[in-house]
Design an enzyme around this catalytic site. Sequence first.
Site, PDB file in Angstrom:
ATOM      1  N   LYS A  15       1.714  -6.016   7.628  1.00  0.00           N
ATOM      2  CA  LYS A  15       2.380  -4.844   7.048  1.00  0.00           C
ATOM      3  C   LYS A  15       3.527  -4.397   7.945  1.00  0.00           C
ATOM      4  O   LYS A  15       3.316  -3.948   9.080  1.00  0.00           O
ATOM      5  CB  LYS A  15       1.369  -3.712   6.862  1.00  0.00           C
ATOM      6  CG  LYS A  15       2.004  -2.486   6.232  1.00  0.00           C
ATOM      7  CD  LYS A  15       0.956  -1.552   5.709  1.00  0.00           C
ATOM      8  CE  LYS A  15       1.563  -0.319   5.094  1.00  0.00           C
ATOM      9  NZ  LYS A  15       0.534   0.595   4.600  1.00  0.00           N
ATOM     10  N   CYS A  75       0.981   0.502  14.585  1.00  0.00           N
ATOM     11  CA  CYS A  75       0.140   1.191  15.569  1.00  0.00           C
ATOM     12  C   CYS A  75       0.885   1.285  16.900  1.00  0.00           C
ATOM     13  O   CYS A  75       1.626   0.386  17.262  1.00  0.00           O
ATOM     14  CB  CYS A  75      -1.143   0.408  15.837  1.00  0.00           C
ATOM     15  SG  CYS A  75      -2.121   0.102  14.379  1.00  0.00           S
ATOM     16  N   ASN A  86       5.776   0.599   5.475  1.00  0.00           N
ATOM     17  CA  ASN A  86       4.993   1.682   6.031  1.00  0.00           C
ATOM     18  C   ASN A  86       5.890   2.928   6.021  1.00  0.00           C
ATOM     19  O   ASN A  86       6.992   2.897   5.471  1.00  0.00           O
ATOM     20  CB  ASN A  86       4.520   1.308   7.444  1.00  0.00           C
ATOM     21  CG  ASN A  86       3.181   1.950   7.765  1.00  0.00           C
ATOM     22  OD1 ASN A  86       2.986   3.135   7.488  1.00  0.00           O
ATOM     23  ND2 ASN A  86       2.264   1.190   8.320  1.00  0.00           N
TER      24      ASN A  86
HETATM   25  C1  LIG Z   1      -1.863  10.232   4.733  1.00  0.00           C
HETATM   26  C2  LIG Z   1      -1.410   8.801   4.937  1.00  0.00           C
HETATM   27  C3  LIG Z   1      -2.202   7.939   5.684  1.00  0.00           C
HETATM   28  C4  LIG Z   1      -1.804   6.600   5.889  1.00  0.00           C
HETATM   29  N1  LIG Z   1      -2.613   5.758   6.616  1.00  0.00           N
HETATM   30  C5  LIG Z   1      -2.245   4.458   6.782  1.00  0.00           C
HETATM   31  C6  LIG Z   1      -3.092   3.531   7.487  1.00  0.00           C
HETATM   32  O1  LIG Z   1      -4.195   3.878   7.935  1.00  0.00           O
HETATM   33  N2  LIG Z   1      -2.656   2.259   7.660  1.00  0.00           N
HETATM   34  C7  LIG Z   1      -1.434   1.830   7.148  1.00  0.00           C
HETATM   35  O2  LIG Z   1      -1.077   0.653   7.313  1.00  0.00           O
HETATM   36  N3  LIG Z   1      -0.643   2.675   6.438  1.00  0.00           N
HETATM   37  C8  LIG Z   1      -1.003   3.960   6.255  1.00  0.00           C
HETATM   38  N4  LIG Z   1      -0.197   4.813   5.528  1.00  0.00           N
HETATM   39  C9  LIG Z   1       1.064   4.296   4.911  1.00  0.00           C
HETATM   40  C10 LIG Z   1       0.871   3.946   3.430  1.00  0.00           C
HETATM   41  O3  LIG Z   1      -0.112   2.948   3.262  1.00  0.00           O
HETATM   42  C11 LIG Z   1       2.196   3.471   2.796  1.00  0.00           C
HETATM   43  O4  LIG Z   1       2.654   2.313   3.456  1.00  0.00           O
HETATM   44  C12 LIG Z   1       3.301   4.518   2.856  1.00  0.00           C
HETATM   45  O5  LIG Z   1       2.777   5.821   2.703  1.00  0.00           O
HETATM   46  C13 LIG Z   1       4.401   4.290   1.807  1.00  0.00           C
HETATM   47  O6  LIG Z   1       3.894   4.336   0.485  1.00  0.00           O
HETATM   48  P1  LIG Z   1       3.896   5.701  -0.418  1.00  0.00           P
HETATM   49  O7  LIG Z   1       5.288   6.243  -0.370  1.00  0.00           O
HETATM   50  O8  LIG Z   1       3.475   5.254  -1.791  1.00  0.00           O
HETATM   51  O9  LIG Z   1       2.921   6.618   0.210  1.00  0.00           O
HETATM   52  C14 LIG Z   1      -0.583   6.141   5.314  1.00  0.00           C
HETATM   53  C15 LIG Z   1       0.201   7.019   4.543  1.00  0.00           C
HETATM   54  C16 LIG Z   1      -0.189   8.340   4.340  1.00  0.00           C
HETATM   55  C17 LIG Z   1       0.665   9.254   3.497  1.00  0.00           C
END
Ligand SMILES: Cc1cc2nc3c(=O)[nH]c(=O)nc-3n(C[C@H](O)[C@H](O)[C@H](O)COP(=O)(O)O)c2cc1C
Length: 299
Positions: A163, A128, A190
């Site tokens: 995280k 954040c 993240n």
């Molecule tokens: C649309 C979107 C919204 C996300 N919102 C959050 C969130 O609110 N809090 C958080 O810690 N990570 C958030 N993330 C990160 C994901 O939880 C994750 O760490 C990241 O996308 C990597 O995994 P992936 O490649 O499987 O998506 C978000 C990711 C995406 C794509």
Amino acid sequence: MNLSVNIAGAILKNPVMPASGTFGSGREYAEFVDINRLGAVVTKGVSITPWLGNPPRRIAETASGVLNSVGLQNAGVEAFLRDDLPFLKQFDTRVIVNICGRSIDEYIAVAEVLSGSGADMLELNISCPNVGEGGLSFGADAGMVYRVTTAVKKRSGQPLIVKLSPNVTSISEMAIAAENAGADAISLINTVLGMKIDIRRRAFALPRKVGGLSGPAIKPIAVRMVYEASRAVNIPIIGMGGIMTGEDAAEMLMAGASAVAVGTANLSKLTATADVLDELILFMDENGFNDIRELTILS
Ligand SMILES: Cc1cc2nc3c(=O)[nH]c(=O)nc-3n(C[C@H](O)[C@H](O)[C@H](O)COP(=O)(O)O)c2cc1C
């Protein structure tokens, strides 16, 4: 076959969960996925007061993943407790609430409100923007990771997962800072900071210019960082970043994760979490694994 894993004292029936922000409040996915099958559900980021998020456009597609700039839009913790938590508590799964704040006090406030609730664990999103530090994320500096983790750990009633952001030079340093500050587990990664330019319009694809890259493009970065973090700390790791299949999940577990989260895959395939679980079981079956923990041990 034993699929259960122990994360910070909580037994998860299997290691598969959605990644924060990609599974709504769970309700949106409940008609496609039997939530009872998942090891845990991770909520989108919840803050002490409602956040409006960023103006559109918030998502841009790239060759092998998406750039997002959602800005942690959410209705605030009171609305979460009223509308979302009771829904999630109906299921036989663990509930992990992802929390965000613009200052240490905001993180503490949301953790305190959630303390007496039915949430099983908190996940501290330190990506954040820190308003006091000019928008720099808390996760960008080991001293800040230590400070925010210590402060929230002291006041939270539940085990705390920190995280980590991949946008750092040394992920091990951040993992150690979180562990020293009392984190019960860490999750990573993240999104990776990225940018896309629409050359026909000669404009940035996202109005905020920079977005967070997720999906298959970041999997090798995530595997490397999970491996490095797992060598640096003794607390369990929830690995994520580009997991699209059960084999991707197996790779993340072999890198050193004890559990995995499926994120962007949910955006293109509504059944992704359950499919990853089924495929992981198939992989174990075909390769002679009887216990999920056997995958994690690789030197
Ligand atoms: C649309 C979107 C919204 C996300 N919102 C959050 C969130 O609110 N809090 C958080 O810690 N990570 C958030 N993330 C990160 C994901 O939880 C994750 O760490 C990241 O996308 C990597 O995994 P992936 O490649 O499987 O998506 C978000 C990711 C995406 C794509």
